[in-house]
Design an enzyme around this catalytic site. Sequence first.
Site, mmCIF file in Angstrom:
data_model
loop_
_atom_site.group_PDB
_atom_site.id
_atom_site.type_symbol
_atom_site.label_atom_id
_atom_site.label_comp_id
_atom_site.label_asym_id
_atom_site.label_seq_id
_atom_site.Cartn_x
_atom_site.Cartn_y
_atom_site.Cartn_z
ATOM 1 C CG MET A 81 -1.908 -1.160 1.241
ATOM 2 S SD MET A 81 -2.970 -1.162 2.701
ATOM 3 C CE MET A 81 -3.966 0.310 2.413
ATOM 4 C CG HIS A 82 0.604 3.374 2.488
ATOM 5 N ND1 HIS A 82 -0.656 3.847 2.785
ATOM 6 C CD2 HIS A 82 0.877 2.418 3.428
ATOM 7 C CE1 HIS A 82 -1.122 3.212 3.849
ATOM 8 N NE2 HIS A 82 -0.221 2.344 4.240
ATOM 9 C CG ASP A 240 -0.002 -5.130 1.811
ATOM 10 O OD1 ASP A 240 -0.783 -4.306 2.332
ATOM 11 O OD2 ASP A 240 1.233 -5.052 1.942
#
Length: 512
Positions: A81-82, A240
């Site tokens: 992520m991110h 995830d």
Amino acid sequence: MGYLLGIDVGTSGVKTCLFHLDGLLAAAASADYPLMQPKPGWAEQHPDDWWQAVKTTIQEIMGRTGIQATEIAGIGLSGQMHGLVLLDQAGKVLRPAIIWCDQRTQPEAEWMRKKLGQEEIIRLTANPPLPNFTATKLLWVRKHEPHLYEKVAKVLLPKDYIRYKLTGEFATEVSDASGTLLLDVAARRWSREMAQSLEIRLEWLPRVYESYEISGRISGIAAQETGLAAGIPVAGGGGDQAAGAVGNGIVKSGIVSGSLGTSGVVFAYTDEIVTDAQGRLHSFCHAVPGKWHVMGVTQAAGGSLQWFRNQFGALETSVAPFLQKDPYEFFSEEANLAPAGSEGLLFLPYLMGERTPHLDPAAKGAFVGITARHQRQHFIRAVMEGVAYSLLDSMGLMRELGIEISHLRASGGGARSRVWRQIMADIFNCEVRTVEANEGPAFGAALLAGVGTGVFNSVEEACAAAIRTADQLHPVPAHVSVYQYYYPVYRKLYGDLKESFGLLHALVGKGE
């Protein structure tokens, strides 16, 4: 017989898994790629490395199994992520992706906090401004690389770049978008107010789907490059942690997951959105439609043991292939020789700064309590215990919010260690279980594709049909008592060392 394909774009590599429609694994393949750290605290990867790894793993599975591409009913995507992937008008990547563990954007996070106020940001997005989140990375590029920023046409997350390469579609889904600091998590849509406040163009952001919804189909070009069949539907998938939670059956109250990947995550399902007023826990959309989750994050969980292996495990790494063992098996065996509590040796796992509960990118790792009596086995066990203590910090915050915890399901590479799972059971003082499918996010992504393509009627039905418990470990009372003495000392250490961490962080910055 049909199949579902799950693709997980992780931090260290891609894992692609082919599953029968009943959830049983048919084949799996993985391919690694490098993590670049051009400066202290920076972390970048090349999106094309992800794409090459995806193509390699798909081709390996298709070649090894000999199945027809038309037998694949659907594909689900998951990933770290991110991360920030920037594309120009032609769909070309503008710079290496700045990924989740990058810490360079603390000034941008502080700027957001001063401009809007933390309470207002939490109201708009359910989360505080942190260097890990995508929006701060985009602001960093605007400030430091304006020549690239003016060329931006699309902003994507890592797995969604793979979606673009597979389908030609610019799309994301609610769970991964929750980690951008640009999503109205309560309403499950982009926050126009947040984007306007930051002067970020909404047209740069992809369409948001629910995680099970079909977001595109395999294009003719991608079919030629991968060996897949054109037209296979691709579901939204999940970040995830959300996808891994689906793969672990965390789709109802009381069951909490503890993931020991590169980072460590405690993840709890909620029927309604729940937020921590101080922003110490993340509040995100779940991959289950109309549901949410809270999660606490340890930046370096499995990453802490990986660091130890890389620096002090050359012998184990070199002999492991000849003995057909994973190098980490040696470390687990050695850790098991040390007693619970590691005879007073404590480890703070803040190798990449820390999120929960400290929200401090300047935090540093530390061994505390070293004596002449301590041996290597104590250090290895202390690393495992320190990570578990950090995850317990998150569980404590969840209990403060009234979230029920009946038992924990462990996942991720670190959870393959029975020793580490027992340490978690003893430190958490609760039962720790695993499930038969240990493919994590790739499994959850495949189940979401199964829902989107009609194989299952709901995410809950998919989990009930496909997930089977494999192992249960109960707390050892004598160990529980030891850890209950040491945990308060562990918690005190961060406060004792915080000022020194800040001074060291500043000194390292001056030495760049």
